[in-house]
Design a protein around this motif. Structure first.
Motif, PDB file in Angstrom:
ATOM      1  N   GLU A 122       0.811  -1.210   0.000  1.00  0.00           N
ATOM      2  CA  GLU A 122       0.000   0.000   0.000  1.00  0.00           C
ATOM      3  C   GLU A 122       0.853   1.273   0.000  1.00  0.00           C
ATOM      4  OE1 GLU A 122      -3.133   0.082  -0.449  1.00  0.00           O
ATOM      5  OE2 GLU A 122      -3.417  -2.098  -0.363  1.00  0.00           O
ATOM      6  N   ASN A 123       2.101   1.140   0.369  1.00  0.00           N
ATOM      7  CA  ASN A 123       2.969   2.309   0.423  1.00  0.00           C
ATOM      8  C   ASN A 123       3.683   2.569  -0.901  1.00  0.00           C
ATOM      9  OD1 ASN A 123       2.373   2.707   3.172  1.00  0.00           O
ATOM     10  ND2 ASN A 123       3.941   1.210   3.782  1.00  0.00           N
ATOM     11  N   ALA A 124       3.503   1.685  -1.859  1.00  0.00           N
ATOM     12  CA  ALA A 124       4.181   1.865  -3.143  1.00  0.00           C
ATOM     13  C   ALA A 124       3.555   3.015  -3.921  1.00  0.00           C
ATOM     14  CB  ALA A 124       4.119   0.568  -3.953  1.00  0.00           C
ATOM     15  N   VAL A 125       4.345   3.755  -4.689  1.00  0.00           N
ATOM     16  CA  VAL A 125       3.907   4.893  -5.499  1.00  0.00           C
ATOM     17  C   VAL A 125       4.348   4.643  -6.938  1.00  0.00           C
ATOM     18  CG1 VAL A 125       4.063   7.385  -5.844  1.00  0.00           C
ATOM     19  CG2 VAL A 125       4.102   6.439  -3.516  1.00  0.00           C
ATOM     20  N   LYS A 126       3.453   4.952  -7.869  1.00  0.00           N
ATOM     21  CA  LYS A 126       3.782   4.759  -9.274  1.00  0.00           C
ATOM     22  C   LYS A 126       4.921   5.702  -9.665  1.00  0.00           C
ATOM     23  CE  LYS A 126       1.039   6.292 -12.490  1.00  0.00           C
ATOM     24  NZ  LYS A 126      -0.113   6.429 -13.422  1.00  0.00           N
ATOM     25  N   PRO A 127       5.967   5.188 -10.322  1.00  0.00           N
ATOM     26  CA  PRO A 127       7.099   6.036 -10.717  1.00  0.00           C
ATOM     27  C   PRO A 127       6.663   7.127 -11.692  1.00  0.00           C
ATOM     28  CG  PRO A 127       7.672   3.719 -10.864  1.00  0.00           C
ATOM     29  CD  PRO A 127       6.190   3.766 -10.657  1.00  0.00           C
ATOM     30  N   GLU A 128       7.323   8.249 -11.595  1.00  0.00           N
ATOM     31  CA  GLU A 128       7.038   9.331 -12.527  1.00  0.00           C
ATOM     32  C   GLU A 128       7.480   8.941 -13.932  1.00  0.00           C
ATOM     33  OE1 GLU A 128       8.803  12.923 -11.268  1.00  0.00           O
ATOM     34  OE2 GLU A 128       7.727  13.008  -9.341  1.00  0.00           O
ATOM     35  N   GLY A 129       6.692   9.326 -14.910  1.00  0.00           N
ATOM     36  CA  GLY A 129       7.009   9.022 -16.300  1.00  0.00           C
ATOM     37  C   GLY A 129       6.510   7.667 -16.760  1.00  0.00           C
ATOM     38  N   TRP A 130       5.754   7.004 -15.910  1.00  0.00           N
ATOM     39  CA  TRP A 130       5.217   5.679 -16.304  1.00  0.00           C
ATOM     40  C   TRP A 130       4.222   5.886 -17.443  1.00  0.00           C
ATOM     41  CZ3 TRP A 130       6.410   0.886 -14.106  1.00  0.00           C
ATOM     42  CH2 TRP A 130       5.651  -0.194 -14.585  1.00  0.00           C
ATOM     43  N   LEU A 131       4.365   5.110 -18.529  1.00  0.00           N
ATOM     44  CA  LEU A 131       3.512   5.243 -19.712  1.00  0.00           C
ATOM     45  C   LEU A 131       2.378   4.244 -19.616  1.00  0.00           C
ATOM     46  CD1 LEU A 131       6.356   5.586 -22.399  1.00  0.00           C
ATOM     47  CD2 LEU A 131       5.178   7.410 -21.135  1.00  0.00           C
ATOM     48  N   ASP A 132       1.249   4.706 -19.058  1.00  0.00           N
ATOM     49  CA  ASP A 132       0.101   3.792 -18.893  1.00  0.00           C
ATOM     50  C   ASP A 132      -0.514   3.404 -20.230  1.00  0.00           C
ATOM     51  OD1 ASP A 132      -0.493   3.727 -15.810  1.00  0.00           O
ATOM     52  OD2 ASP A 132       0.024   5.805 -16.300  1.00  0.00           O
ATOM     53  N   ASP A 133      -0.458   4.292 -21.215  1.00  0.00           N
ATOM     54  CA  ASP A 133      -1.154   4.045 -22.485  1.00  0.00           C
ATOM     55  C   ASP A 133      -0.285   3.325 -23.511  1.00  0.00           C
ATOM     56  OD1 ASP A 133      -3.298   5.380 -21.393  1.00  0.00           O
ATOM     57  OD2 ASP A 133      -2.626   7.343 -22.150  1.00  0.00           O
ATOM     58  N   GLU A 134       0.958   3.051 -23.150  1.00  0.00           N
ATOM     59  CA  GLU A 134       1.852   2.381 -24.095  1.00  0.00           C
ATOM     60  C   GLU A 134       1.969   0.897 -23.740  1.00  0.00           C
ATOM     61  OE1 GLU A 134       3.267   3.392 -26.782  1.00  0.00           O
ATOM     62  OE2 GLU A 134       2.703   5.500 -26.660  1.00  0.00           O
TER      63      GLU A 134
ATOM     64  N   GLN B 137       0.774  -1.670 -11.558  1.00  0.00           N
ATOM     65  CA  GLN B 137       0.195  -2.419 -10.444  1.00  0.00           C
ATOM     66  C   GLN B 137       1.155  -2.360  -9.263  1.00  0.00           C
ATOM     67  OE1 GLN B 137      -0.532  -6.360 -11.853  1.00  0.00           O
ATOM     68  NE2 GLN B 137      -2.361  -5.802 -12.994  1.00  0.00           N
ATOM     69  N   ARG B 138       0.545  -2.320  -8.057  1.00  0.00           N
ATOM     70  CA  ARG B 138       1.377  -2.285  -6.863  1.00  0.00           C
ATOM     71  C   ARG B 138       2.146  -3.604  -6.724  1.00  0.00           C
ATOM     72  NH1 ARG B 138      -0.129   1.902  -3.543  1.00  0.00           N
ATOM     73  NH2 ARG B 138      -2.138   2.876  -4.045  1.00  0.00           N
ATOM     74  N   PRO B 139       3.414  -3.549  -6.319  1.00  0.00           N
ATOM     75  CA  PRO B 139       4.176  -4.794  -6.104  1.00  0.00           C
ATOM     76  C   PRO B 139       3.638  -5.561  -4.907  1.00  0.00           C
ATOM     77  CG  PRO B 139       5.443  -2.885  -5.383  1.00  0.00           C
ATOM     78  CD  PRO B 139       4.213  -2.343  -6.068  1.00  0.00           C
ATOM     79  N   MET B 140       3.837  -6.878  -4.907  1.00  0.00           N
ATOM     80  CA  MET B 140       3.355  -7.750  -3.839  1.00  0.00           C
ATOM     81  C   MET B 140       4.454  -7.927  -2.789  1.00  0.00           C
ATOM     82  SD  MET B 140       0.317  -8.325  -4.936  1.00  0.00           S
ATOM     83  CE  MET B 140      -0.285  -9.662  -3.909  1.00  0.00           C
ATOM     84  N   ILE B 141       4.055  -7.956  -1.530  1.00  0.00           N
ATOM     85  CA  ILE B 141       4.970  -8.188  -0.412  1.00  0.00           C
ATOM     86  C   ILE B 141       4.390  -9.268   0.479  1.00  0.00           C
ATOM     87  CG2 ILE B 141       5.868  -5.814  -0.447  1.00  0.00           C
ATOM     88  CD1 ILE B 141       3.998  -5.207   1.912  1.00  0.00           C
ATOM     89  N   ASP B 142       5.247  -9.816   1.393  1.00  0.00           N
ATOM     90  CA  ASP B 142       4.788 -10.852   2.331  1.00  0.00           C
ATOM     91  C   ASP B 142       3.727 -10.279   3.270  1.00  0.00           C
ATOM     92  OD1 ASP B 142       6.540 -12.683   1.247  1.00  0.00           O
ATOM     93  OD2 ASP B 142       8.138 -12.247   2.680  1.00  0.00           O
TER      94      ASP B 142
END
Length: 606
Positions: free
Chosen positions: A320-332, A375-380
């Motif tokens: 839940e603490n993960a943030v999408k990196p800047e410049g991520w190309l969602d439409d590509e 998508q948010r990464p998965m953790i234990d």
């Protein structure tokens, strides 16, 4: 130092040139074959003449062969030196349960000299053919009965072509009314089987005897334990080896190769399966009770799952603490169609379907953190516990592993004298081999060790002596190898001469010192001169001290001497004065007159 390195480089260069020349000669061999064959005869004659003229090496000592003769009582002795198979019977039997094409014992046996014999006149029995069944046998002079004397069987084997898969063992054929050497085959009863056998990388030296069950009357094969010695050399070195089996009335046995023990033991303790069965066996009718509990641990029946135990919690959850990196190309998309791809000319859409360009990595994603839906990464999951299980505790009803009860063995017997085997009356070779030209020689069956040793000395011992006399020493072998491969001379030089030369060069040559002229030019103190001056100063100081001590001693002695002289002179003067005082006055006057006389005056020195 420059000279040393120059010599090293020169030697290495010579080695490289020699190896290169050898390789070049091998490459040119194919072109020069015709010329070599034309000049071969002349060359051989020249070499033989030159050898006869220049060779001065003494000839190798010659070993003369004489057929061995038994020195005592024997049951069987065969050296094959008559050159015939007299007394031997070739089998005309067929193997059971085998195709007729390969069932016949049609392998060929001959009496021949060994291929590379060093002992002319020594013949042996040769199994000439390969991939065939071979069987040959011969009667003993009288049946051997196991009583109070040992049994010794001994013979020689040489795998002249090596051995791939096959045996070279002998069988001592049991004395039975049905024994027919003309029909000798694999099922013919035997008492002992002994000798080498190999297939693949499994090297064996068999000792098997057939033991008769005194209760049932049936025979069972008993195999000796495998020897600890490495047997590979005896199968691969293409030398003649002597195989000996010694069985003693006390049930002990020894197996020797080349008169060295490679295996030993006792018939009662070192055979498999054992000669005597166990006294007790497991009851075949005994069954495990239904309530028999073999579980050492059981789940705790009183344990209860905690109320907060969530068995449905997932092992992984989204961060839940993960943030999408800047410049991520969602439409590509991550992959796109290759814009440079072209449909092949022979593409048939009816047959191949609609053509689609191959997919490649989206070039826009190379500079971006990522493409597509983020998508948010998965953790234990820290709350994950999994399926609950009660803890394990000791089983109070544990009864151990169930085993059937023991009962007396109805087939038990005790044979304390397995040495007393079934008598045998013939010796035979029944073999299959994928290698030809296996050489057998000098069979003997007797009861005295000395007789077997004498037989071995007159047969195998002569072969060994002849091989040793004809075999060159280490230097001779190296020279012969260098004649076949001239480039080996370079190896010898580099491995022997070069290290010796370097040791002498670096150890025996001292470090060069600057000359005296060089020191004069620079006015620098010479190391040796400085050391000499120090030593001279030291010696000079010591000498001066010694001289001072000597002078002091001399002065002391002179002083003592002068004191002594002064004392004596004064004493004499006193005595003279006393005498003068005692003289009369007349005598004194006379003496004074005489002393003043001119005659008594000493001449004056000008």
């Amino acid at each position: 130092m420059e000279l040393k390195w120059l010599l090293c480089v020169t030697l290495l260069a010579l080695g490289i040139l020699a190896v290169h020349a050898h390789d070049t000669d091998e490459d040119n061999d194919a072109d020069d074959v015709v010329d070599i064959e034309d000049d071969l005869d002349d060359g051989i004659e020249d070499v033989e003449e030159s050898k006869s003229e220049t060779s001065s090496a003494p000839p190798a000592p010659k070993v003369t062969y004489r057929p061995p003769v038994p020195t005592g009582e024997v049951y069987f002795a065969e050296s094959f030196d008559k050159g015939t198979l007299d007394g031997w019977v070739l089998s005309r039997a067929k193997k059971d349960d085998t195709d007729d094409e390969i069932a016949k014992y049609d392998g060929k046996w001959e009496v021949q000299d060994m291929k590379e014999t060093k002992l002319p006149g020594d013949k042996g029995l040769v199994m000439v053919t390969r991939a065939k069944h071979h069987a040959i046998s011969s009667k003993l002079s009288k049946p051997f009965v196991f009583d109070t004397k040992p049994l010794i069987i001994q013979y020689e084997v040489n795998f002249q072509n090596g051995i791939e898969c096959g045996g070279a063992y002998v069988k001592l054929l049991s004395k039975t009314p049905e024994l027919n050497l003309d029909q000798f085959h694999d099922k013919t009863p035997y008492t002992i089987m002994f000798g080498p056998d190999k297939c693949g990388e499994d090297y064996k030296l068999h000792f098997i005897f057939r033991h008769k069950n005194p209760k049932t009357g049936k025979y069972e094969e008993k195999h000796a334990k495998r020897p600890d010695a490495d047997l590979k050399t005896y199968f691969t070195d293409k030398k003649t080896h002597l195989y000996t089996l010694v069985l003693n009335p006390d049930n002990s046995f020894e197996i020797l190769v080349d008169q060295t023990v490679v295996n030993s033991g006792n018939l009662l303790n070192d055979m498999s399966p054992p000669v005597n069965p166990p006294r007790e066996i497991e009851d075949p009718n005994d069954q495990k009770p239904e309530d028999w509990d073999e579980r050492p641990k059981i789940p705790d029946p009183d344990a209860v799952k905690p109320d907060d135990w969530d068995e449905d919690a997932p092992a992984k959850i989204a961060d839940e603490n993960a943030v999408k990196p800047e410049g991520w190309l969602d439409d590509e998309p991550e992959y796109v169609a290759d814009p440079d791809a072209e449909k092949p000319e022979d593409w048939d859409e009816d047959m191949d379907g609609e053509w689609e360009a191959p997919q490649i990595a989206n070039p826009k994603c190379e500079t971006a953190p990522g493409c597509g839906t983020w998508q948010r990464p998965m953790i234990d999951n820290p709350n994950y516990k999994g399926k609950w299980k009660p803890p394990m505790i000791d089983n109070v009803n544990y009864q151990g592993i169930w085993k059937p009860r023991k009962i007396p063995n109805p087939d038990f017997f005790e044979d304390l004298e397995p040495f007393k085997m079934t008598p045998f009356s013939a010796v035979g070779l029944e073999l299959w081999s994928m290698t030809s030209d296996i050489f057998f020689d000098n069979f003997i069956i007797c009861t005295e060790r000395a007789v077997a040793d004498d037989w071995a000395s007159d047969g195998w011992g002569l072969k060994k002596a002849a091989d040793g006399a004809a075999e060159p020493g280490v230097v001779g072998q190296m020279m012969a190898a260098a004649e076949e491969r001239p480039w080996l001379w370079v190896v010898y030089i580099l491995t022997v001469a070069l290290p010796v030369f370097l040791v002498v060069l670096f150890c025996c040559s001292g470090k060069k010192q600057p000359s005296a002229a060089e020191y004069k030019k620079t006015d620098a103190p010479q190391p040796d001169v400085v050391d000499d001056e120090k030593e001279e100063e030291k010696d000079k100081g010591e000498k001066e001290e010694e001289e001072e001590e000597e002078d002091a001693n001399e002065e002391k002695l002179e002083k003592q001497k002068s004191d002594a002289d002064l004392g004596s002179a004064s004493q004499e003067e006193e005595e003279e004065e006393e005498e003068e005082d005692r003289k009369p006055a007349s005598e004194v006057r006379e003496e004074e007159t005489v002393n003043r006389s001119p005659r008594n005056r000493k001449p004056r020195k000008d």
